[in-house]
Enzyme design. Structure first.
Site, PDB file in Angstrom:
ATOM      1  N   HIS A   1      -5.653 -17.492   9.327  1.00 58.50           N
ATOM      2  CA  HIS A   1      -4.681 -16.272   9.732  1.00 58.50           C
ATOM      3  C   HIS A   1      -3.656 -16.930  10.573  1.00 58.50           C
ATOM      4  CE1 HIS A   1      -3.393 -12.330  10.911  1.00 58.50           C
ATOM      5  NE2 HIS A   1      -3.551 -12.839  12.226  1.00 58.50           N
TER       6      HIS A   1
ATOM      7  N   ARG B   1      -1.306 -18.959   8.380  1.00 57.78           N
ATOM      8  CA  ARG B   1      -0.707 -18.057   7.371  1.00 57.78           C
ATOM      9  C   ARG B   1       0.948 -17.272   8.003  1.00 57.78           C
ATOM     10  NH1 ARG B   1      -3.957 -13.777   4.150  1.00 57.78           N
ATOM     11  NH2 ARG B   1      -4.722 -15.400   3.435  1.00 57.78           N
TER      12      ARG B   1
ATOM     13  N   GLY C   1      -6.482 -21.858  24.452  1.00 50.80           N
ATOM     14  CA  GLY C   1      -6.140 -22.554  25.846  1.00 50.80           C
ATOM     15  C   GLY C   1      -7.642 -22.241  26.634  1.00 50.80           C
TER      16      GLY C   1
END
Length: 375
Positions: free
Chosen positions: A164, A167, A339
């Site tokens: 995702h 994309r 992160g």
């Protein structure tokens, strides 16, 4: 019945038969020894039955009567007790073999189910109230299956999230290329968009590689003695430069010199990820506070980052340290959600822990605890 049942049955019954044979042999040897002792005394059986004190004869057979010699006859053999013992040993061996082989058959079936992809199988219910080593093995299997299920679900979710995340920049790259072809006059802006999306993809791939190395345990040397005061000062300097550009401030307070053993580069990146996450969620004009100090015992170094953002729903406090988890209620979705996941892996690799909690006055507090060293 399986082969294991018959093996258990055979060996258990063999052990019981051996015990019965040993008892019978002992009885026979004792009987023979008694005969030999009587023969040495030179006592021969009388020609006619002797009478009891009341005038009745003794019953035939070989036995010792008070004051008299033994009678002729066959040695006594406890046939009925031996047959009963054999039958009881058969039943006992069958029950004992079934007791030991049943959980092992269940374990084999569970392993076959896992091999076929069924990770929902559990042995706890079928083990019942057993409290032996086989029950412990079943509980260990349940923990293994649960952990495997979690890992596989995490890998599937990670693959979905990576797809995702890639994309979207790929779609924008294709749109920019199409726009540049259709409108040559906007070539410069299209190239700028292509450059930004390329940098975004490069950053994502770099973070994924870092996360993959951390999960695989490839972290380089972990024997540096790190001054947390110097490390945090470098992180704060970079954070203040970035905060000034986006209209935030960074406040730092440290108490006492603290040393940590580990990898300075990885710790710098972990702390930087936490601070940048706090800056991203703090509104313009807000402040991010950093605190570093040794605890009262002097064994742990505590590093806290406090922001003035919207906070995190209680149910998501642990989930924010998972890859690609940015929170359903978060209004800042420009990051990849990697992160804090990287920070947690780094902290755990250094033997520490990281947690998040909502502040009473609003905002989020992320606390990192690392074991201190004497130098």
């Amino acid at each position: 019945m399986g082969r294991l049942f018959w093996k258990f049955f055979f060996f258990i019954w063999l052990a019981q038969l051996t015990t019965i044979a040993a008892v019978s042999t002992t009885f026979w040897l004792e009987h023979r020894a008694q005969e030999e002792r009587l023969a040495q005394l030179g006592r021969n059986p009388p020609p006619s039955p002797e009478l009891r004190p009341d005038g009745r004869p003794f019953p035939p057979g070989r036995f010792l009567r008070p004051g008299g010699p033994p009678r002729p006859g066959f040695p006594f053999v406890p046939v009925v007790p031996l047959v009963a013992t054999l039958l009881a040993s058969l039943i006992f061996a069958a029950l004992l073999a079934w007791y030991f082989s049943k959980p092992i058959r269940n374990l084999r079936s569970a392993f076959e189910a896992v091999v076929n992809g069924d990770l929902a199988v559990r042995l706890g219910p079928v083990m019942g109230k057993r409290s032996d080593e086989l029950a412990d093995l079943g509980r260990n299997f349940d923990r293994m299956a649960s952990h495997l299920s979690t890992l596989i679900d995490g890998q599937r979710r990670l693959l979905h999230d990576v797809s995702h995340e890639l994309r979207s920049p790929l779609a924008r790259l294709q749109a920019a290329i199409g726009l540049a072809r259709q409108q040559p006059e906007k070539l410069e802006s299209s190239l700028g968009r292509i450059e930004r999306e390329s940098e975004r993809m490069d950053k994502l791939v770099g973070e994924l590689l870092t996360l993959s190395r951390l999960e695989a345990g490839v972290m380089g040397a972990m024997d540096e003695t790190i001054s947390m005061d110097e490390l945090v000062s470098d992180v704060v300097a970079d954070a203040r430069f970035e905060a000034e550009y986006i209209g935030r401030t960074v406040q730092y307070s440290g108490r006492g010199e603290a040393l940590v053993k580990g990898n300075a580069e990885l710790l710098h990146r972990a702390l930087e990820n936490v601070v940048r996450n706090a800056l991203r969620h703090t509104p313009e004009g807000g402040m991010v506070a950093l605190e570093v100090h040794l605890d009262a015992s002097g064994n742990d170094v505590r590093f806290a980052v406090l922001d003035q953002g919207p906070g995190v729903p209680e149910k998501e406090l642990n989930a924010i340290f998972e890859p690609f988890m940015r929170g359903e209620s978060s209004q800042y979705n420009d990051g990849h959600g990697l992160g804090l996941a990287i920070a947690r892996r780094v902290v755990e690799a250094h033997g520490g822990r990281i947690r998040a909690a909502n502040r009473a006055g609003g905002g989020l507090c992320v606390e990192i605890v690392l074991p201190a060293t004497c130098g």
